[in-house]
Scaffold this motif. Structure first.
Motif, PDB file in Angstrom:
ATOM      1  N   VAL A 309      -9.915  26.225 -21.308  1.00 57.34           N
ATOM      2  CA  VAL A 309      -9.116  25.064 -20.895  1.00 57.34           C
ATOM      3  C   VAL A 309      -8.778  24.189 -22.096  1.00 57.34           C
ATOM      4  O   VAL A 309      -7.640  23.708 -22.249  1.00 57.34           O
ATOM      5  N   GLN A 310      -9.757  23.982 -22.980  1.00 56.12           N
ATOM      6  CA  GLN A 310      -9.514  23.163 -24.167  1.00 56.12           C
ATOM      7  C   GLN A 310      -8.467  23.800 -25.071  1.00 56.12           C
ATOM      8  O   GLN A 310      -7.606  23.105 -25.634  1.00 56.12           O
ATOM      9  N   ALA A 311      -8.510  25.121 -25.210  1.00 57.29           N
ATOM     10  CA  ALA A 311      -7.529  25.809 -26.048  1.00 57.29           C
ATOM     11  C   ALA A 311      -6.120  25.700 -25.464  1.00 57.29           C
ATOM     12  O   ALA A 311      -5.137  25.582 -26.201  1.00 57.29           O
ATOM     13  N   MET A 312      -6.018  25.707 -24.128  1.00 60.17           N
ATOM     14  CA  MET A 312      -4.709  25.660 -23.475  1.00 60.17           C
ATOM     15  C   MET A 312      -4.130  24.255 -23.421  1.00 60.17           C
ATOM     16  O   MET A 312      -2.940  24.052 -23.612  1.00 60.17           O
ATOM     17  N   SER A 313      -5.002  23.255 -23.170  1.00 61.53           N
ATOM     18  CA  SER A 313      -4.503  21.905 -22.925  1.00 61.53           C
ATOM     19  C   SER A 313      -4.964  20.864 -23.942  1.00 61.53           C
ATOM     20  O   SER A 313      -4.430  19.754 -23.969  1.00 61.53           O
ATOM     21  N   GLY A 314      -5.964  21.219 -24.746  1.00 61.12           N
ATOM     22  CA  GLY A 314      -6.530  20.241 -25.672  1.00 61.12           C
ATOM     23  C   GLY A 314      -7.531  19.311 -25.026  1.00 61.12           C
ATOM     24  O   GLY A 314      -8.067  18.412 -25.675  1.00 61.12           O
ATOM     25  N   ASP A 315      -7.799  19.509 -23.724  1.00 56.79           N
ATOM     26  CA  ASP A 315      -8.688  18.626 -22.964  1.00 56.79           C
ATOM     27  C   ASP A 315     -10.130  19.162 -23.004  1.00 56.79           C
ATOM     28  O   ASP A 315     -10.393  20.258 -22.517  1.00 56.79           O
TER      29      ASP A 315
END
Length: 364
Positions: A309-315
Motif C-alpha cells: 500500500v505504501q509503495a502504491m500510494s505513499g501512505d
C-alpha cells in the motif's frame, strides 16, 4: 615549532584533529572520531615491507619503503598531507606506536616547511588511555537510567539533554531487531573509543548526573562494556509511561517514516522504500523463533500488505496494525521481564512530557 604531545586528555576533550598515517587496513579495524586516514604506506606496501622486515631486518625494510614510495607517488601523498595541515593547522599526526612511520611523515613534511607535531606513543598509547579512562569514568560517574517501553521516544529525550550520552547514536543503531540503519555500524573498537571520549567529556563537565538510555548488552552488534552493563542494572531509574496508541505513533515515525527519509538520502528515492521494506521483513524474520511460527506469519503478512500500500500510494498508515501487535504481544512482555532484573530505585515516573519537564527543572 610545536612540540610533540602525550597530552591525550586535551586531544580528546578538545576534539583536536588527528592525521592517522597507518595503513587503511589498520584504520578500518579501529580509529578515533577526530582522525583522518592519510597513510604513509598502503595495505599492499605494508604487507611487502612487513615480509622484508622479518626476513632482512629494519634497515632493509626502510630501504624498501623508500623505494616503494618515491617520485610522483611520494609527491601525491605529500600533497594530501599538506592540504590536511592547511585545513587543520592545530592537528597532530600519529602511527601505531609513534615510531618510524609518524617520524618519517613528520620529517618529509618538515622538508616542505610544514610543522607537523606527532602524538607520542601513537595509536596504541591513545587506545590504552581511552580504555583505562573509560573504566574509571564508569566507576566514578553518577548515572541515571532512562527507561520505558518500546515507542516511548526515550532517544528523543536523550537527544535534548546536554548531560546525556546517546548510546544508540554512537552505535548507529536504534537498539532493537528493527534498529539497523543504512551505512552500517562502527567497528567494536570505534564504538568503544567514541564511548570513552563521551564519558571523559561528561566527567570533565562535572554534571551531577549523567543520563543513559536503558540498554541491553548489545546495541546491534556493538557490545557495551561489562562494567557499564552492570552499572545500568543498578543505577537510579527515570521511567517514561506512554499509552500504546502513542507508542504506535512514535514507532511508526521512528522505524518507518524517519528511516525512509534516511534510506532516500543513502540510496535515492527510487530504491529507498524497497531497501527499507527488505530490512523490515528481514528484522521480522530474525525474531521468528521468539514470536512463534503462526504469529510471525501473521505479522509478516501485515507488514507485506502495508509495504504494498505504501509503495502504491505513499501512505504508511497501514503499518500501524503490525506495529500495534508487535509492541503489545512481543516487546511489552520482554520489557516487563527486563525491568524485573533492574535494581535501581525509581526517582521519577511519568509521561514523556512530564519526564522532560522533570529533567529540565533539575538541571537548569
Amino acid at each position: 615549532m610545536r612540540d610533540n604531545t602525550r597530552d591525550y586528555f586535551s586531544l580528546f576533550l578538545n576534539d583536536i584533529p588527528l592525521m592517522d598515517v597507518r595503513a587503511p587496513v589498520e584504520f578500518d579495524k579501529g580509529a578515533f572520531p577526530n582522525a583522518s586516514n592519510l597513510p604513509l604506506i598502503n595495505d599492499d606496501e605494508r604487507h611487502q615491507i612487513g615480509i622484508c622486515y622479518k626476513q632482512k631486518g629494519q634497515q632493509a625494510a626502510i630501504d624498501l619503503g623508500n623505494q616503494l614510495v618515491r617520485g610522483q607517488e611520494r609527491e601525491r601523498r605529500m600533497q594530501a598531507w599538506r592540504a590536511w595541515w592547511q585545513a587543520h593547522p592545530h592537528g597532530y599526526l600519529y602511527c601505531f606506536r609513534g615510531g618510524l612511520r609518524s617520524q618519517t611523515t613528520q620529517a618529509w613534511l618538515r622538508e616542505a616547511g610544514v610543522d607537523a607535531p606527532l602524538v607520542t606513543g601513537g595509536y596504541k598509547a591513545m587506545r590504552t588511555f581511552l580504555l583505562e579512562e573509560q573504566e574509571k569514568c564508569i566507576a566514578e560517574l553518577p548515572f541515571e537510567i532512562l527507561c520505558g517501553r518500546t515507542g516511548c521516544a526515550k532517544t528523543r529525550v536523550i537527544e535534548t539533554r546536554s548531560n546525556a550520552i546517546d548510546l544508540e547514536g554512537l552505535a548507529h543503531h536504534r537498539g532493537s531487531a528493527f534498529g539497523r540503519r543504512p551505512g552500517g555500524q562502527p567497528s567494536q573498537i570505534d564504538f568503544e573509543n567514541a564511548l570513552a571520549i563521551a564519558l571523559i567529556k561528561m566527567r570533565d563537565r562535572g554534571y551531577p548526573t549523567v543520563l543513559l538510555e536503558d540498554e541491553s548488552k548489545l546495541i546491534g552488534r556493538c557490545h557495551l562494556p561489562f562494567s557499564l552493563q552492570d552499572k545500568i542494572k543498578s543505577q537510579p531509574r527515570i521511567i517514561i509511561n506512554e499509552t500504546l496508541a502513542s507508542r504506535v505513533q512514535i514507532t511508526l515515525e521512528d522505524y518507518v517514516v524517519g528511516p525512509l527519509e534516511e534510506y532516500q538520502q543513502h540510496y535515492g528515492e527510487q530504491e529507498a522504500l524497497q531497501r527499507l521494506g527488505e530490512e523490515l521483513l528481514s528484522a521480522m524474520d530474525r525474531i521468528k523463533r521468539r514470536l512463534g511460527g503462526l504469529k510471525h506469519q501473521q505479522l509478516r503478512q501485515l507488514l507485506e500488505e502495508a509495504l504494498v500500500v505504501q509503495a502504491m500510494s505513499g501512505d504508511p498508515e497501514l503499518h500501524r496494525e503490525w506495529i500495534h501487535s508487535l509492541l503489545a504481544d512481543y516487546y511489552d512482555p520482554m520489557y516487563d521481564y527486563m525491568m524485573s532484573k533492574r535494581e535501581g530505585k525509581v526517582v521519577f515516573e511519568g509521561s514523556r512530557e512530564e519526564v522532560s519537564t522533570f529533567l529540565q527543572e533539575r538541571h537548569r
